[in-house]
Design a protein around this motif. Structure first.
Motif, PDB file in Angstrom:
ATOM      1  N   SER A 157     -13.458  -2.157  -0.815  1.00 46.62           N
ATOM      2  CA  SER A 157     -12.743  -1.808   0.411  1.00 46.62           C
ATOM      3  C   SER A 157     -13.038  -2.835   1.496  1.00 46.62           C
ATOM      4  O   SER A 157     -14.178  -3.273   1.662  1.00 46.62           O
ATOM      5  CB  SER A 157     -13.153  -0.417   0.888  1.00 46.62           C
ATOM      6  OG  SER A 157     -12.725   0.558  -0.039  1.00 46.62           O
ATOM      7  N   GLU A 158     -12.002  -3.185   2.215  1.00 50.10           N
ATOM      8  CA  GLU A 158     -12.086  -4.191   3.277  1.00 50.10           C
ATOM      9  C   GLU A 158     -13.236  -3.905   4.240  1.00 50.10           C
ATOM     10  O   GLU A 158     -13.438  -2.775   4.674  1.00 50.10           O
ATOM     11  CB  GLU A 158     -10.771  -4.188   4.047  1.00 50.10           C
ATOM     12  CG  GLU A 158     -10.727  -5.156   5.214  1.00 50.10           C
ATOM     13  CD  GLU A 158      -9.387  -5.084   5.929  1.00 50.10           C
ATOM     14  OE1 GLU A 158      -8.942  -6.133   6.392  1.00 50.10           O
ATOM     15  OE2 GLU A 158      -8.790  -3.988   6.015  1.00 50.10           O
ATOM     16  N   LEU A 182      -8.968  -3.371  -1.312  1.00 58.32           N
ATOM     17  CA  LEU A 182      -8.196  -2.333  -0.632  1.00 58.32           C
ATOM     18  C   LEU A 182      -8.381  -2.424   0.877  1.00 58.32           C
ATOM     19  O   LEU A 182      -9.508  -2.478   1.363  1.00 58.32           O
ATOM     20  CB  LEU A 182      -8.617  -0.948  -1.132  1.00 58.32           C
ATOM     21  CG  LEU A 182      -8.377  -0.688  -2.621  1.00 58.32           C
ATOM     22  CD1 LEU A 182      -8.913   0.696  -3.009  1.00 58.32           C
ATOM     23  CD2 LEU A 182      -6.901  -0.807  -2.968  1.00 58.32           C
ATOM     24  N   ARG A 183      -7.294  -2.411   1.602  1.00 62.39           N
ATOM     25  CA  ARG A 183      -7.305  -2.577   3.052  1.00 62.39           C
ATOM     26  C   ARG A 183      -7.549  -1.230   3.732  1.00 62.39           C
ATOM     27  O   ARG A 183      -6.652  -0.638   4.307  1.00 62.39           O
ATOM     28  CB  ARG A 183      -5.983  -3.180   3.503  1.00 62.39           C
ATOM     29  CG  ARG A 183      -5.572  -4.466   2.783  1.00 62.39           C
ATOM     30  CD  ARG A 183      -6.379  -5.674   3.182  1.00 62.39           C
ATOM     31  NE  ARG A 183      -6.331  -5.918   4.595  1.00 62.39           N
ATOM     32  CZ  ARG A 183      -5.297  -6.442   5.257  1.00 62.39           C
ATOM     33  NH1 ARG A 183      -4.199  -6.769   4.619  1.00 62.39           N
ATOM     34  NH2 ARG A 183      -5.373  -6.637   6.548  1.00 62.39           N
ATOM     35  N   GLY A 222       0.834  -1.192   0.000  1.00 58.43           N
ATOM     36  CA  GLY A 222       0.000   0.000   0.000  1.00 58.43           C
ATOM     37  C   GLY A 222       0.867   1.238   0.000  1.00 58.43           C
ATOM     38  O   GLY A 222       1.721   1.383   0.870  1.00 58.43           O
ATOM     39  N   HIS A 242      -2.474  -4.543  -0.099  1.00 58.43           N
ATOM     40  CA  HIS A 242      -3.725  -4.686  -0.830  1.00 58.43           C
ATOM     41  C   HIS A 242      -3.663  -5.974  -1.651  1.00 58.43           C
ATOM     42  O   HIS A 242      -2.589  -6.522  -1.893  1.00 58.43           O
ATOM     43  CB  HIS A 242      -3.950  -3.496  -1.755  1.00 58.43           C
ATOM     44  CG  HIS A 242      -3.966  -2.179  -1.053  1.00 58.43           C
ATOM     45  ND1 HIS A 242      -4.852  -1.877  -0.041  1.00 58.43           N
ATOM     46  CD2 HIS A 242      -3.196  -1.071  -1.223  1.00 58.43           C
ATOM     47  CE1 HIS A 242      -4.632  -0.642   0.376  1.00 58.43           C
ATOM     48  NE2 HIS A 242      -3.632  -0.132  -0.319  1.00 58.43           N
TER      49      HIS A 242
END
Length: 196
Positions: A54-55, A91-92, A29, A36
């Motif tokens: 998104s997570e 995405l985290r 990231g 990610h």
């Protein structure tokens, strides 16, 4: 399947799922300190079906009915499998970017009557802190320039177009539930999500 961008990934592996066999790649990231994920299936030539997700630990893993996240992720995997190719960028950035612990605190505020935006603001954050630059970088690394984007969020479309990608948006809705109707209304009313 070719293994595009694998040299730039931190790690990559075969990932058999109930939807089919994906290639999972981990990327650093740049705007967060968390890795990610890209789940890639099939050929990445031409217009590629893409979901930027998104997570959401509570929705994706524990199947929470407070949101529609887990169902959206499953639907994206199913749609990509049906298409025979595509990418999910995971995405985290938990809790609209505020992190898991603060998201749980926001849940308590929502139970007291605040909506998701108000709860984040009450905790000292903006209502929406997610960013999509890392997702764009991963797509470019994978050689993707034209996408069919599975989303209801105009901010994702804007972020990809501003980065030079050609984007065709495809609606990505799941049936609302009693527990998440207010959440979905807030997404539409305050965040501009394109929901029926």
């Amino acid at each position: 399947m070719a293994k595009p961008c694998e040299d730039d990934a931190l790690a990559a592996a075969r990932l058999p799922t109930r939807f089919g066999e994906f290639r999972i790649l981990a990327f650093p990231g740049e705007t967060t300190n968390r890795e990610h994920i890209a789940l890639a299936l099939g050929d990445m030539a031409g217009e590629v079906v893409v979901r930027i997700h998104s997570e959401c630990l509570t929705g994706d893993v524990f199947h929470s009915d407070r949101c529609d996240c887990g169902e959206q992720l499953d639907l994206a995997m199913e749609r990509i499998a049906e298409a025979g190719s595509g990418i999910i960028i995971y995405l985290r950035q938990e809790g609209r970017g505020i992190g898991l612990v603060n998201k749980l605190r926001a849940y308590n505020l929502q139970d007291e009557g605040l909506d998701t935006v108000e709860a984040n603001e009450e905790l000292g954050f903006s209502g929406e802190m997610r960013q999509y630059g890392d997702g764009v970088a991963i797509l470019k690394c994978l050689g993707v320039s034209r996408v069919t984007l599975l989303t209801n969020n105009p901010a994702k479309v804007t972020a990809l177009r501003e980065a030079g990608l050609t984007v065709r948006r495809e609606p990505h809705t799941v049936a609302p539930k009693a527990e998440n109707r207010d959440y979905l209304r807030t997404k539409a009313g305050k965040m501009g999500h394109l929901l029926d």
